[in-house]
Design a protein around this motif. Structure first.
Motif, PDB file in Angstrom:
ATOM      1  N   LYS A 190       0.845  -1.186   0.000  1.00  0.00           N
ATOM      2  CA  LYS A 190       0.000   0.000   0.000  1.00  0.00           C
ATOM      3  C   LYS A 190       0.884   1.240   0.000  1.00  0.00           C
ATOM      4  CE  LYS A 190      -4.411  -1.412   1.997  1.00  0.00           C
ATOM      5  NZ  LYS A 190      -5.496  -0.976   2.911  1.00  0.00           N
TER       6      LYS A 190
ATOM      7  N   SER B  99      -3.314   3.652  -6.025  1.00  0.00           N
ATOM      8  CA  SER B  99      -4.775   3.595  -6.105  1.00  0.00           C
ATOM      9  C   SER B  99      -5.197   2.134  -6.157  1.00  0.00           C
ATOM     10  CB  SER B  99      -5.276   4.331  -7.356  1.00  0.00           C
ATOM     11  OG  SER B  99      -4.958   3.588  -8.521  1.00  0.00           O
ATOM     12  N   ASP B 100      -6.497   1.909  -5.960  1.00  0.00           N
ATOM     13  CA  ASP B 100      -7.013   0.547  -6.069  1.00  0.00           C
ATOM     14  C   ASP B 100      -7.180   0.141  -7.532  1.00  0.00           C
ATOM     15  OD1 ASP B 100      -6.996   0.406  -3.362  1.00  0.00           O
ATOM     16  OD2 ASP B 100      -9.150   0.687  -3.102  1.00  0.00           O
TER      17      ASP B 100
ATOM     18  N   ASP C 257       2.037  -1.153 -10.210  1.00  0.00           N
ATOM     19  CA  ASP C 257       1.560  -2.458 -10.671  1.00  0.00           C
ATOM     20  C   ASP C 257       2.422  -2.978 -11.826  1.00  0.00           C
ATOM     21  OD1 ASP C 257      -0.454  -2.167  -8.804  1.00  0.00           O
ATOM     22  OD2 ASP C 257      -1.843  -1.270 -10.243  1.00  0.00           O
TER      23      ASP C 257
ATOM     24  N   THR D 211      -6.250  -9.472 -11.690  1.00  0.00           N
ATOM     25  CA  THR D 211      -6.979  -8.205 -11.591  1.00  0.00           C
ATOM     26  C   THR D 211      -7.993  -8.096 -12.723  1.00  0.00           C
ATOM     27  OG1 THR D 211      -5.562  -6.846 -13.029  1.00  0.00           O
ATOM     28  CG2 THR D 211      -4.814  -7.186 -10.751  1.00  0.00           C
TER      29      THR D 211
ATOM     30  N   GLU E  30       1.413  -5.631  -6.883  1.00  0.00           N
ATOM     31  CA  GLU E  30       0.203  -4.803  -6.897  1.00  0.00           C
ATOM     32  C   GLU E  30       0.098  -4.025  -5.594  1.00  0.00           C
ATOM     33  OE1 GLU E  30      -4.647  -5.076  -7.544  1.00  0.00           O
ATOM     34  OE2 GLU E  30      -3.501  -6.901  -7.178  1.00  0.00           O
ATOM     35  N   TYR E  31       0.074  -2.700  -5.739  1.00  0.00           N
ATOM     36  CA  TYR E  31      -0.118  -1.813  -4.595  1.00  0.00           C
ATOM     37  C   TYR E  31      -1.542  -1.261  -4.625  1.00  0.00           C
ATOM     38  CZ  TYR E  31       4.736  -1.373  -2.945  1.00  0.00           C
ATOM     39  OH  TYR E  31       5.976  -1.609  -2.408  1.00  0.00           O
ATOM     40  N   LYS E  32      -2.057  -0.969  -3.428  1.00  0.00           N
ATOM     41  CA  LYS E  32      -3.357  -0.330  -3.296  1.00  0.00           C
ATOM     42  C   LYS E  32      -3.211   0.930  -2.443  1.00  0.00           C
ATOM     43  CE  LYS E  32      -5.945  -4.659  -3.848  1.00  0.00           C
ATOM     44  NZ  LYS E  32      -6.612  -4.295  -5.125  1.00  0.00           N
ATOM     45  N   SER E  33      -4.272   1.736  -2.425  1.00  0.00           N
ATOM     46  CA  SER E  33      -4.235   2.990  -1.685  1.00  0.00           C
ATOM     47  C   SER E  33      -4.172   2.739  -0.183  1.00  0.00           C
ATOM     48  CB  SER E  33      -5.464   3.832  -2.027  1.00  0.00           C
ATOM     49  OG  SER E  33      -5.532   4.976  -1.189  1.00  0.00           O
TER      50      SER E  33
ATOM     51  N   THR F  50      -7.497   3.140   2.286  1.00  0.00           N
ATOM     52  CA  THR F  50      -8.615   2.207   2.398  1.00  0.00           C
ATOM     53  C   THR F  50      -8.453   1.310   3.629  1.00  0.00           C
ATOM     54  OG1 THR F  50      -7.458   0.689   0.899  1.00  0.00           O
ATOM     55  CG2 THR F  50      -9.081   2.167  -0.077  1.00  0.00           C
TER      56      THR F  50
ATOM     57  N   SER G  86      -8.662  -4.236   2.064  1.00  0.00           N
ATOM     58  CA  SER G  86      -8.058  -4.457   0.742  1.00  0.00           C
ATOM     59  C   SER G  86      -7.951  -5.950   0.461  1.00  0.00           C
ATOM     60  CB  SER G  86      -6.665  -3.819   0.670  1.00  0.00           C
ATOM     61  OG  SER G  86      -6.753  -2.414   0.793  1.00  0.00           O
TER      62      SER G  86
ATOM     63  N   TRP H 216      -6.344  -8.901  -2.404  1.00  0.00           N
ATOM     64  CA  TRP H 216      -5.518  -9.278  -3.545  1.00  0.00           C
ATOM     65  C   TRP H 216      -5.869 -10.715  -3.934  1.00  0.00           C
ATOM     66  CZ3 TRP H 216      -3.895  -6.401   0.529  1.00  0.00           C
ATOM     67  CH2 TRP H 216      -3.251  -5.167   0.266  1.00  0.00           C
TER      68      TRP H 216
END
Length: 235
Positions: A72, A77-78, A84, A103, A115-118, A121, A124, A126
């Motif tokens: 993260k 972002s998601d 990514d 994805t 893969e990164y996410k925000s 949030t 999350s 994966w």
């Protein structure tokens, strides 16, 4: 001259006695209005926390192996972003072990190695897919191990970090460092789910005592009034 000095001392004494009486009265008022409970002061903490965890996937022989990275970041972002990284094409011949993060992004970003996410949030997910492809005709099973570094997880400040397979929890990533399963050439689909009970940019609270603060302010105000009065008297 002596009488003026005596009168001046009486005036100063009167002022001091009045100040003490006022302070005692205000202290009682402060105790009644402001009970001796701590005053919560909200302070913002870091809202840009970045972390990542590396997962190592190996099979029994140890010849084949791969890694995927999830994480993260505040500027992630998601959806699709600069963090990514797509998975390379499958090897032309078996045996091989492949793993990827599935994805909904367009090709080639539908299968990722990172893969990164925000970080903003709370929850999350994966989607991890693992495929062991043996030599054609080999029907025997092999043991595949997923391992991770618990130190990376503990420093990420994640309240819940679980590995699911078929909607069933198979490993608590805080409690153990690996999970093993058998495979005979089919795709195994997992979900890695992280949950933070309080947002990363949550606020911290510091308790300050109300009564001592209010009394201190009262004393400063009275001292200032007395000083101003004496200054004007001298002039």
């Amino acid at each position: 001259m002596a009488q003026r000095r005596i009168n001046s001392m009486k005036q100063k004494l009167g002022i001091m006695i009045s100040a003490i009486i006022i302070m005692m009265g205000l202290a009682g008022f402060s105790q009644a209005v402001f009970p001796d409970h701590p005053l919560p002061i909200v302070m913002a903490t870091d809202d840009a926390e970045t972390w990542n965890v590396t997962f190592h996937i190996t099979e029994t022989s140890g010849i084949n192996g791969n890694t995927i990275i999830i994480g993260k970041a505040s500027n992630a972002s998601d959806g699709l972003d600069q963090y990514d990284l797509p998975e390379p094409p499958f090897p032309p011949q078996s045996p091989f072990l492949r793993c990827w993060l599935e994805t909904s992004f367009s090709v080639p970003f539908n299968n990722l190695l990172q893969e990164y996410k925000s970080s903003s949030t709370f929850h999350s997910l994966w989607n991890l897919s693992i495929l062991w492809m043996p030599i054609p005709g080999n029907q025997s099973t092999t043991i595949i191990e997923i391992s991770w570094d618990s130190v990376e997880i503990n420093t990420a400040h994640i309240d819940s970090f679980l590995l699911y397979e078929n909607n069933t929890v198979v490993a608590d990533l805080h409690a153990v460092n690996s999970y093993s399963f058998s495979s005979n050439g089919s795709i195994h689909k997992f979900q890695i789910i992280s949950q933070t009970l309080s947002k990363n940019n949550t606020s911290g609270q510091i308790d300050l005592p109300i009564l001592p603060i209010s009394l201190g302010i009262i004393v400063l105000v009275i001292v200032a009034i007395i000083a101003l009065f004496l200054y004007k008297r001298k002039k």
